[in-house]
Structure formats: C-alpha cells, structure tokens
Scaffold this motif. Structure first.
Motif, mmCIF file in Angstrom:
data_model
loop_
_atom_site.group_PDB
_atom_site.id
_atom_site.type_symbol
_atom_site.label_atom_id
_atom_site.label_comp_id
_atom_site.label_asym_id
_atom_site.label_seq_id
_atom_site.Cartn_x
_atom_site.Cartn_y
_atom_site.Cartn_z
ATOM 1 N N LEU A 83 0.828 -1.208 0.000
ATOM 2 C CA LEU A 83 0.000 0.000 0.000
ATOM 3 C C LEU A 83 0.864 1.262 0.000
ATOM 4 C CD1 LEU A 83 -2.819 -1.159 2.430
ATOM 5 C CD2 LEU A 83 -2.931 -0.976 -0.079
ATOM 6 N N ARG A 86 2.159 1.668 -3.530
ATOM 7 C CA ARG A 86 1.112 2.187 -4.417
ATOM 8 C C ARG A 86 0.841 3.663 -4.150
ATOM 9 N NH1 ARG A 86 -4.751 -0.542 -4.713
ATOM 10 N NH2 ARG A 86 -4.858 0.313 -2.603
ATOM 11 N N ASP A 87 0.756 4.072 -2.884
ATOM 12 C CA ASP A 87 0.525 5.484 -2.564
ATOM 13 C C ASP A 87 1.646 6.361 -3.113
ATOM 14 O OD1 ASP A 87 -1.813 4.818 -1.249
ATOM 15 O OD2 ASP A 87 -0.940 4.987 0.768
ATOM 16 N N VAL A 90 1.387 6.600 -6.943
ATOM 17 C CA VAL A 90 0.263 7.464 -7.330
ATOM 18 C C VAL A 90 0.696 8.924 -7.255
ATOM 19 C CG1 VAL A 90 -2.012 8.309 -6.577
ATOM 20 C CG2 VAL A 90 -1.601 5.853 -6.794
ATOM 21 N N GLU A 97 -6.583 8.922 -9.684
ATOM 22 C CA GLU A 97 -7.247 7.831 -8.977
ATOM 23 C C GLU A 97 -6.220 6.767 -8.624
ATOM 24 O OE1 GLU A 97 -10.584 6.267 -11.089
ATOM 25 O OE2 GLU A 97 -11.414 8.237 -11.508
ATOM 26 N N THR A 98 -6.483 6.062 -7.547
ATOM 27 C CA THR A 98 -5.591 4.981 -7.136
ATOM 28 C C THR A 98 -5.908 3.733 -7.956
ATOM 29 O OG1 THR A 98 -5.481 5.875 -4.908
ATOM 30 C CG2 THR A 98 -4.834 3.576 -5.183
#
Length: 196
Positions: A83, A86-87, A90, A97-98
């Motif tokens: 996570l 991914r953050d 992004v 958008e994620t």
C-alpha cells in the motif's frame, strides 16, 4: 535468472509456476502472469517445496534487487509495504485515482521487458532516487545509495563507488522509480548499511 548459493532476504514469483516440476528446468517462457511480486521469506508458518507444484520461486538479495527486476511488494504477506508503494507511485505519477494492483502490474510489465530481454531506461543519474539500480558500461550492477553507488552481488553489496553522473542505463522501471522518488523505502540488504 540464475542459480547462486547466496541466501536472499526476499523471495517472489512471476505470477505462478513456469518451471518443469519433474526436471526443475525452466521452459522458454519467463513468467506465468504479469503479477510479479516480492515476498517475505516466512509468512504464517507456510512451508512448501521450492519449485514444487505451485510457484517458480525466485530469491532476491533485497527489495532494491526485486524492484530492479520489475517486481513489486506482495499484497498478502507485505500488505503495508504494498500500500505504501502504491501510494508513493500514485503521487509520483500524478494519478488522479488509485489504480488496482492489476493495473500497476500491467504498467510494470510494459516497462520491464522488451520481448524476452530486460528493458533498460536511459536516464540522467542526477535525478535518480536512492534504491534505483543501474548497469554500468562494464556490465556491473550498481544500486544508488546517498552519494554512493553500491556494487551489487547475489550475496549483498561489496564496495561503494562514487555516484555516477550523466546518462545511465537504469534497470528499475519508471513506475518503481516514481514510488522511490516519492518516499517508498525499499528493504536493503544489511551489507548496504556497512558501505553507506
């Protein structure tokens, strides 16, 4: 991919099994699916035979190595890291958008391979984050760490050199570079701290 007696700090797979279970030989293909992940060595007491019936396990010196190979953190055994990765990507890619992980896998797949060959990205060394890995003109693998470039080996980092300047051949896909630039902290082999 190659065999080495060094013990990695992480393992992963390329979406499942793609070896011949009877002979332990690799077929012509290099992956099962586009979901290339890196995992902890031990999780929930699970045990299985390496290169058995479920996965073609690959072992990595560290996460810097896994990211350079085009893998990302596993959402099951490394959920917090996945996570955070991914953050960070992004933010780094400026996405509105994620994306779900299959979209990230698709993106990484387009950046890590040219057919059957490893894709290299020519970029200026000055803008590369810590944790980026490149290949030198002499064919050596170097991981960037502070003001240094650490010479990689399967068993860890063996010597520190000055950080390069100018255009370099980068192994780490741009998506993972974006995550590194925006705060993702990869797991380093303990030998890196001794050379930093």
């Amino acid at each position: 991919m190659f065999a080495d007696p060094a013990r990695g700090t992480l393992f992963g797979n390329r979406g499942g099994k793609f070896h011949d279970q009877a002979t332990q030989a690799l077929p012509q293909r290099l992956y099962a699916t586009k979901q290339w992940i890196c995992c902890v060595l031990s999780f929930n007491g699970r045990q299985r035979d390496v290169w058995g019936r479920y996965y073609t396990e690959l072992f990595f010196c560290d996460e810097v190595t896994a990211l350079a190979a085009g893998h990302r953190p596993c959402m099951e055994c490394r959920r917090k890291d996945a996570l955070a990765y991914r953050d960070a990507l992004v933010a780094g890619l400026g996405l509105k958008e994620t994306p779900p992980f299959p979209e990230i896998d698709e993106r990484l797949d387009g950046e890590r391979r040219d057919g059957r060959k490893k894709r290299l990205h020519e970029l200026p060394a000055e803008g590369l984050p810590d944790g980026a890995m490149l290949v030198s003109a002499e064919g050596e693998f170097l991981a960037l760490h502070g003001s240094k470039a650490l010479l990689w080996s399967p068993a860890g980092y063996v010597v520190a050199r000055p950080r390069p300047a100018g255009p370099v051949a980068v192994l780490t896909p741009p998506t993972s570079l974006a995550a590194l630039v925006n705060g993702y902290q990869p797991l380093w082999h303990p030998s890196a701290a001794k050379l930093a």
